[in-house]
Design a protein around this motif. Structure first.
Motif, PDB file in Angstrom:
ATOM      1  N   LYS A   1       4.978  -1.221   5.714  1.00  5.81           N
ATOM      2  CA  LYS A   1       3.605  -1.703   5.894  1.00  5.81           C
ATOM      3  C   LYS A   1       3.456  -3.131   5.370  1.00  5.81           C
ATOM      4  O   LYS A   1       2.826  -3.985   5.998  1.00  5.81           O
ATOM      5  CB  LYS A   1       2.628  -0.757   5.181  1.00  5.81           C
TER       6      LYS A   1
ATOM      7  N   ILE B   1       2.755  -6.640   7.826  1.00 10.05           N
ATOM      8  CA  ILE B   1       1.711  -7.662   7.744  1.00 10.05           C
ATOM      9  C   ILE B   1       2.313  -9.030   7.461  1.00 10.05           C
ATOM     10  O   ILE B   1       1.772 -10.061   7.891  1.00 10.05           O
ATOM     11  CB  ILE B   1       0.632  -7.287   6.701  1.00 10.05           C
TER      12      ILE B   1
ATOM     13  N   ALA C   1      -6.081  -8.754   8.524  1.00 12.23           N
ATOM     14  CA  ALA C   1      -5.796  -7.539   7.759  1.00 12.23           C
ATOM     15  C   ALA C   1      -7.079  -6.773   7.456  1.00 12.23           C
ATOM     16  O   ALA C   1      -7.091  -5.532   7.478  1.00 12.23           O
ATOM     17  CB  ALA C   1      -5.066  -7.894   6.464  1.00 12.23           C
TER      18      ALA C   1
ATOM     19  N   GLY D   1      -7.765  -3.001   8.570  1.00 11.81           N
ATOM     20  CA  GLY D   1      -8.020  -2.027   7.529  1.00 11.81           C
ATOM     21  C   GLY D   1      -9.193  -1.113   7.798  1.00 11.81           C
ATOM     22  O   GLY D   1      -9.267  -0.011   7.236  1.00 11.81           O
TER      23      GLY D   1
ATOM     24  N   ILE E   1      -5.000   3.292   9.812  1.00 15.49           N
ATOM     25  CA  ILE E   1      -4.146   2.266   9.217  1.00 15.49           C
ATOM     26  C   ILE E   1      -4.488   2.048   7.755  1.00 15.49           C
ATOM     27  O   ILE E   1      -3.633   2.163   6.879  1.00 15.49           O
ATOM     28  CB  ILE E   1      -4.271   0.940  10.004  1.00 15.49           C
TER      29      ILE E   1
ATOM     30  N   ARG F   1      -6.586  -0.354   4.623  1.00 17.04           N
ATOM     31  CA  ARG F   1      -6.420  -1.740   4.152  1.00 17.04           C
ATOM     32  C   ARG F   1      -5.352  -1.893   3.073  1.00 17.04           C
ATOM     33  O   ARG F   1      -4.780  -2.977   2.915  1.00 17.04           O
ATOM     34  CB  ARG F   1      -7.768  -2.242   3.609  1.00 17.04           C
TER      35      ARG F   1
ATOM     36  N   LEU G   1      -1.783  -3.996   2.955  1.00 19.02           N
ATOM     37  CA  LEU G   1      -1.805  -4.947   4.069  1.00 19.02           C
ATOM     38  C   LEU G   1      -2.103  -6.352   3.562  1.00 19.02           C
ATOM     39  O   LEU G   1      -2.807  -7.116   4.215  1.00 19.02           O
ATOM     40  CB  LEU G   1      -2.847  -4.542   5.110  1.00 19.02           C
TER      41      LEU G   1
END
Length: 440
Positions: free
Chosen positions: A221, A225, A243, A247, A252, A254, A257
């Motif tokens: 992850k 990013i 991001a 998020g 997914i 936040r 990220l």
């Protein structure tokens, strides 16, 4: 209950102190007399918020003590936790299990009544079964091996031990005493289970894979990013806003990220490499081949920051004064193992710069790794006559920095935000040249 914990490093010392906090009588065991002496005096050999208070409270209460004696430990309890390190082998990706083997080989012959060895360390899948056979071959009494992986976050280790988000126990269901092992562990964690901490009982292999899979996912992850941030840098997009938008998607989330310098520390880098190595041994290397690129992306971020520093100094670091704020791999820790911040500081020095490093907690450990760097005692000391300032660990005192704090001491108003943790508008409005990773 009476418990032992073998290994008094970051994992073992935390687990020993927190098990005593839960009311158990605990003996921590280590072959290093220096560590044992420090811990016995209520001093942790590393920085972890809140741990020293728990340690001292339970030493004073008589629920916790430390020793180098394996016979004393074997006599103390029937439940033995294994919390020694599993570092990366030199010159290889695989985990080095010599410390794990040393504990089992030394402890098993001393066991004289039915006992269980419960692994906490992160190990390659298949290790627990091998250790079980190894222990039973050396012991004169029945010995079982179970696996109870740790999920500690440095900076939150006490919280993560006393109120974990889940408890996982791997047992060998083919063994006659499997139910006995599970019942013992449930008794150890009775307070946590009463507090509705989720409990999952699995086979040995699944328990071993839980921790390394979790670390591989988090590393992926973070590198995802950071890969996107490279595209942002090529297009002028803003990875921090991107991001935030990602998020909001519940699938997914936040967390993790945050584009920037990438991950480091004693877990994620070596664990994903050991995962790749073990998959290769099992003939399943293709299944985790993507982790090689995860690792590559992470390492590229470090060289990117070095390039940014050179650009900020007119194209060459030779003779430049560079201030590096941060040495630990993350805030609220003094851990510099595979630290991106310290790695970048070392690379910049190799390019001919004079590097001054400041970190609130990690200077002593940093000196042992990079003794040739200059170490400052404060932010202003590090930034004195700096041509560029690098913020590489997001300590609160760094994120709270204001341009006016540094204006009187730097030679050039240039700052590189390696963690995208500063308010870039504030710095630019104050006349500074601000550069972040994946941001315009």
């Amino acid at each position: 209950m009476r418990l032992t914990v073998f290994g008094t490093g970051y994992l073992g010392a935390t687990h020993a102190a927190c098990m005593a906090e839960l009311g158990h009588e605990v003996v921590g065991v280590d072959v290093d007399p220096g560590k044992v002496a420090k811990l016995s005096d209520g001093v942790t050999p590393f920085y972890e918020p809140g741990l020293e208070e728990v340690l001292r409270r339970n030493l004073d209460a008589g629920r916790l003590r430390f020793t180098t004696s394996y016979p004393e430990a074997a006599d103390h309890a029937d439940v033995h936790f294994l919390g020694v390190g599993t570092p990366q082998k030199k010159g290889e990706y695989a985990a080095d299990l010599k410390y794990v083997h040393a504990v089992v080989d030394s402890l098993a012959p001393l066991i004289e009544r039915p006992s269980v060895i419960i692994g906490k360390s992160t190990v390659p899948v298949g290790t627990a079964a091998e250790l079980g056979a190894r222990a039973r071959a050396a012991a004169t009494a029945e010995v079982e091996v179970a696996w109870n992986p740790e999920f500690l976050r440095e900076g939150f280790a006490v919280q993560d031990t006393l109120r974990p988000d889940r408890l996982v126990l791997g047992v060998d269901s083919a063994r006659e005493r499997a139910d006995w092992v599970a019942e013992l562990v449930r008794e150890v964690y009775a307070d946590l289970l009463a507090a509705d901490v989720p409990y999952l009982q699995t086979d040995l292999a699944t328990a071993e894979l839980v921790k390394v899979s979790a670390n591989a996912f988090l590393a992926t992850k973070i590198s995802f990013i950071n890969a996107v941030s490279e595209v942002c840098e090529a297009t002028g997009a803003d990875v921090t806003v991107l991001a935030d938008a990602l998020g909001y998607d519940a699938r997914i989330g936040r967390r993790f990220l945050n584009a920037g310098l990438g991950f480091g520390g004693g877990c994620l880098p070596k664990d994903i490499r050991a995962f790749m190595a073990r998959a290769g041994e099992l003939g399943a290397d293709h299944a985790v081949a993507f982790l090689r690129e995860v690792d590559n992306i992470n390492m590229r971020r470090r060289t990117k920051v070095v390039d940014m520093a050179a650009k900020a100094c007119g194209g060459s670091l030779l003779g430049a004064n560079v201030a590096v704020l941060g040495a630990a791999f993350k805030p609220e820790s003094d851990d510099v193992r595979d630290s991106p911040a310290l790695n970048v500081a070392g690379m910049i020095q190799l390019h001919g710069a004079v590097v001054s490093v400041y970190d609130p907690k990690a200077l002593e450990n940093s000196r042992r790794v990079f003794p040739t760097l200059n170490y400052a005692t404060s932010i202003t000391d590090a930034c004195d006559r700096a041509d560029v300032v690098l913020v590489l660990t997001e300590w609160a005192e760094f994120t709270a920095l204001r341009p006016e704090d540094l204006n009187p001491v730097v030679r050039s108003r240039s700052i590189i935000d390696g963690r995208n943790c500063l308010e870039r508008a504030r710095w630019r409005d104050a006349g500074w040249v601000y550069a972040g990773l994946g941001t315009p």
